[in-house]
Design a protein around this motif. Structure first.
Motif, short mmCIF file in Angstrom:
data_model
loop_
_atom_site.label_atom_id
_atom_site.label_comp_id
_atom_site.label_asym_id
_atom_site.label_seq_id
_atom_site.Cartn_x
_atom_site.Cartn_y
_atom_site.Cartn_z
N TYR A 1 0.83 -1.21 0.00
CA TYR A 1 0.00 0.00 0.00
C TYR A 1 0.87 1.26 0.00
O TYR A 1 0.61 2.21 -0.75
CB TYR A 1 -0.91 -0.03 1.23
N ALA A 2 1.93 1.26 0.82
CA ALA A 2 2.81 2.43 0.89
C ALA A 2 3.49 2.68 -0.45
O ALA A 2 3.58 3.83 -0.92
CB ALA A 2 3.86 2.23 1.99
N VAL A 3 3.96 1.63 -1.10
CA VAL A 3 4.59 1.79 -2.41
C VAL A 3 3.58 2.29 -3.43
O VAL A 3 3.89 3.16 -4.27
CB VAL A 3 5.22 0.45 -2.87
N SER B 1 12.70 -0.98 -14.09
CA SER B 1 11.40 -0.96 -13.40
C SER B 1 10.34 -1.70 -14.20
O SER B 1 9.51 -2.43 -13.62
CB SER B 1 10.97 0.49 -13.16
N ILE B 2 10.33 -1.52 -15.52
CA ILE B 2 9.36 -2.23 -16.36
C ILE B 2 9.61 -3.73 -16.30
O ILE B 2 8.67 -4.54 -16.23
CB ILE B 2 9.43 -1.71 -17.81
N LEU B 3 10.88 -4.12 -16.32
CA LEU B 3 11.22 -5.55 -16.22
C LEU B 3 10.71 -6.13 -14.90
O LEU B 3 10.05 -7.18 -14.88
CB LEU B 3 12.74 -5.73 -16.35
N LEU B 4 11.00 -5.44 -13.80
CA LEU B 4 10.59 -5.93 -12.48
C LEU B 4 9.07 -5.92 -12.33
O LEU B 4 8.49 -6.87 -11.78
CB LEU B 4 11.23 -5.08 -11.39
N ALA B 5 8.43 -4.83 -12.80
CA ALA B 5 6.97 -4.74 -12.67
C ALA B 5 6.28 -5.81 -13.52
O ALA B 5 5.27 -6.40 -13.10
CB ALA B 5 6.49 -3.35 -13.07
N LEU C 1 -0.92 -6.42 -3.71
CA LEU C 1 0.36 -6.59 -4.40
C LEU C 1 0.19 -6.35 -5.90
O LEU C 1 1.03 -5.70 -6.54
CB LEU C 1 0.90 -7.99 -4.13
N LEU C 2 -0.90 -6.85 -6.48
CA LEU C 2 -1.18 -6.61 -7.90
C LEU C 2 -1.33 -5.13 -8.19
O LEU C 2 -0.79 -4.62 -9.19
CB LEU C 2 -2.46 -7.36 -8.29
N THR C 3 -2.04 -4.43 -7.33
CA THR C 3 -2.23 -2.99 -7.51
C THR C 3 -0.91 -2.25 -7.47
O THR C 3 -0.68 -1.31 -8.24
CB THR C 3 -3.17 -2.45 -6.41
N MET C 4 0.00 -2.68 -6.60
CA MET C 4 1.32 -2.05 -6.53
C MET C 4 2.07 -2.22 -7.85
O MET C 4 2.63 -1.25 -8.39
CB MET C 4 2.13 -2.68 -5.39
N TRP C 5 2.08 -3.44 -8.40
CA TRP C 5 2.79 -3.66 -9.67
C TRP C 5 2.17 -2.84 -10.80
O TRP C 5 2.87 -2.28 -11.63
CB TRP C 5 2.77 -5.15 -10.02
N CYS C 6 0.85 -2.76 -10.82
CA CYS C 6 0.17 -1.99 -11.88
C CYS C 6 0.51 -0.51 -11.78
O CYS C 6 0.72 0.16 -12.80
CB CYS C 6 -1.34 -2.18 -11.77
N THR C 7 0.59 0.02 -10.57
CA THR C 7 0.91 1.43 -10.37
C THR C 7 2.34 1.73 -10.81
O THR C 7 2.60 2.75 -11.47
CB THR C 7 0.71 1.83 -8.90
N ASN D 1 -7.19 -3.26 -8.79
CA ASN D 1 -6.01 -2.58 -9.32
C ASN D 1 -6.34 -1.30 -10.06
O ASN D 1 -5.45 -0.51 -10.39
CB ASN D 1 -5.24 -3.53 -10.25
N LEU D 2 -7.64 -1.04 -10.30
CA LEU D 2 -8.04 0.21 -10.96
C LEU D 2 -8.29 1.34 -9.98
O LEU D 2 -8.35 2.51 -10.38
CB LEU D 2 -9.32 -0.02 -11.78
#
Length: 461
Positions: A85-87, A159-163, A131-137, A348-349
């Protein structure tokens, strides 16, 4: 979700699942990591091949539980969710600042999302959706930054690779979110003829996706609908169009209740009325109805255009359009393929809906104040007073100080000069008839171009 076969095979028949009796010892055994089972991530991967989701979230949960053998607490899931959530909040703030270049604006979507019912549900729901929402953001921010800066940096690629890896390894709905954003990004780069940038971008995202599939090959089966029962049901939903509208209405209700307290439609109507009111006051208000011998004629102030018209699209415009189209795509597809019409499939939206809603309010606010003339506002006020039926009275006993252009600065660059000319034209357009008739408080024999009450010198006829 932590052990091998025992975690997916219950010691009772299917008909007993309607009202099973699970002893505390059995429940504890299933929920805790016992001696010799710590950090057995192969167990998690094995179990998830019989479930419907990739294993990253459960691997994190298993790692934390392995540090406390024989124990389980809700905080094993809540603390990671709070970190996700913080990220998410940090990157949502960065997206808002990227769009408006205004740190104050960026706080509003953060506050709106951060304290919404939807966010509370995401954080307290110990599943992979926060966790999914964090990756999408993160994924969205890197794409928007690339579009805004018109270049790709090494940190964007990493960042794109990791996300991409993290998102695909967390939930299949990340692919639905990433698909439209990747398409828009590719179109934008092709239009710019930046093929070197395209190569780097494709390699970065491709490596992330390939690594996720290599570690968890079941991803391909579940994405193609040939895996577990949930993936098969998703594929069946995709081919069934009879219930699409009812599914969309259900998800619309979810967004309204969890993001806007059930009054989303009311807020949307108010915003639309605000835009409509602006159009009426700025377009219809500028029209003049003139009567001729036998008919009326509508006169509209119009500007002459050259043969070639260039449309300037601001950075914030195409960034917002990217977010809008991505959200619309994800919303419609999720509503179509989700096994159940519940909130988790569109969680995630929620950060992006918060951002769009705050931007809509900001847009309406700017509509109303952007075209409000700043110069001659003292004269404008006096004319409005007279129009309302009152009288302007001057008293020599009042002592006032006026600092010329103190608040907005001098018109000392082309942008400010253009703004100044636009405000002059709007003032003249608004009070054109009164200006043509002359100042009612000035003797017509005085020269209005001078301030020393000089007599007007008329040319000899």
């Amino acid at each position: 979700v932590i052990f091998y076969v025992p975690s997916v095979a219950f010691p009772f028949s299917a008909k007993d699942l309607y009202n099973p009796e699970i002893s505390p010892d059995m429940f504890k055994e299933y929920m805790t990591v016992n001696e010799g089972e710590a950090f057995k991530f192969g167990s998690v991967i094995y179990n998830q091949t019989h479930d419907s989701h990739p294993p990253l979230f459960y691997m994190v949960l298993h790692a934390i539980s392995s540090c406390f053998p024989g124990q389980f607490s809700k905080w094993f899931g809540l603390i990671p969710n709070l970190l996700y959530y913080a990220v998410t909040i940090i990157f949502l703030y960065k997206i808002g600042k990227l769009i408006k270049k205004d740190k104050y604006f960026a706080f509003f979507p953060v506050l709106f999302f951060g304290f919404s019912i939807a966010t509370v549900n995401m954080v307290t729901y110990i599943r992979m959706y926060m966790l999914l929402t964090m990756w999408c953001t993160i994924f969205a921010y890197e794409h928007l930054e690339m579009m805004a800066s018109r270049k790709i940096k090494m940190k964007n690629l990493i960042s794109i690779l990791l996300a991409t890896f993290g998102g695909v390894f967390t939930h299949y709905y990340f692919v639905i979110f990433a698909f439209p954003m990747v398409i828009f990004q590719m179109i934008w780069m092709i239009m710019r003829k930046d093929f070197k940038m395209i190569g780097k971008y494709v390699v970065s995202g491709g490596v992330g996706g390939v690594c996720a599939v290599a570690l968890y090959p079941a991803i391909l089966k579940n994405l193609t609908g040939t895996g577990v029962s949930h993936s098969q049901k998703t594929l069946q939903n995709m081919h069934n169009f009879s219930d699409w509208t009812s599914r969309i209405r259900k998800f619309w209700v979810i967004v309204s209740e969890e993001m806007f307290g059930g009054v989303f439609m009311l807020l949307l109507i108010v915003c639309c009325l605000g835009i409509l009111a602006y159009l009426i006051t700025q377009v219809l208000w500028e029209m003049k109805l003139q009567y001729h011998a036998d008919h009326y004629e509508i006169a509209v102030n119009n500007k002459e255009h050259t043969k070639t018209v260039y449309v300037k699209v601001k950075r914030e415009t195409y960034l917002i359009c990217d977010i809008i189209l991505t959200c619309a795509f994800v919303f419609v597809i999720s509503a179509k393929i989700s096994p159940w019409q519940v909130n988790r499939y569109i969680m995630n939206l929620f950060p992006f809906l918060s951002l769009l809603f705050c931007y809509l309010l900001y847009f309406i606010y700017k509509l109303w104040i952007k075209n409000k003339a700043k110069i001659h506002n003292d004269v404008d006020f006096c004319v409005r007073v007279r129009q309302a039926g009152y009288t302007n009275v001057f008293t020599p006993f009042a002592q006032l100080y006026h600092y010329e252009s103190k608040s907005r600065g001098m018109e000392d660059n082309p942008e400010k000069q253009k703004r100044f000319q636009g405000e002059v034209l709007r003032f003249q357009a608004r009070w054109g008839d009164l200006l043509a008739a002359g100042d009612p408080c000035t003797n017509p024999n005085f020269d209005i171009q001078r301030e020393d009450f000089s007599l007007k010198i008329l040319p000899l006829e």
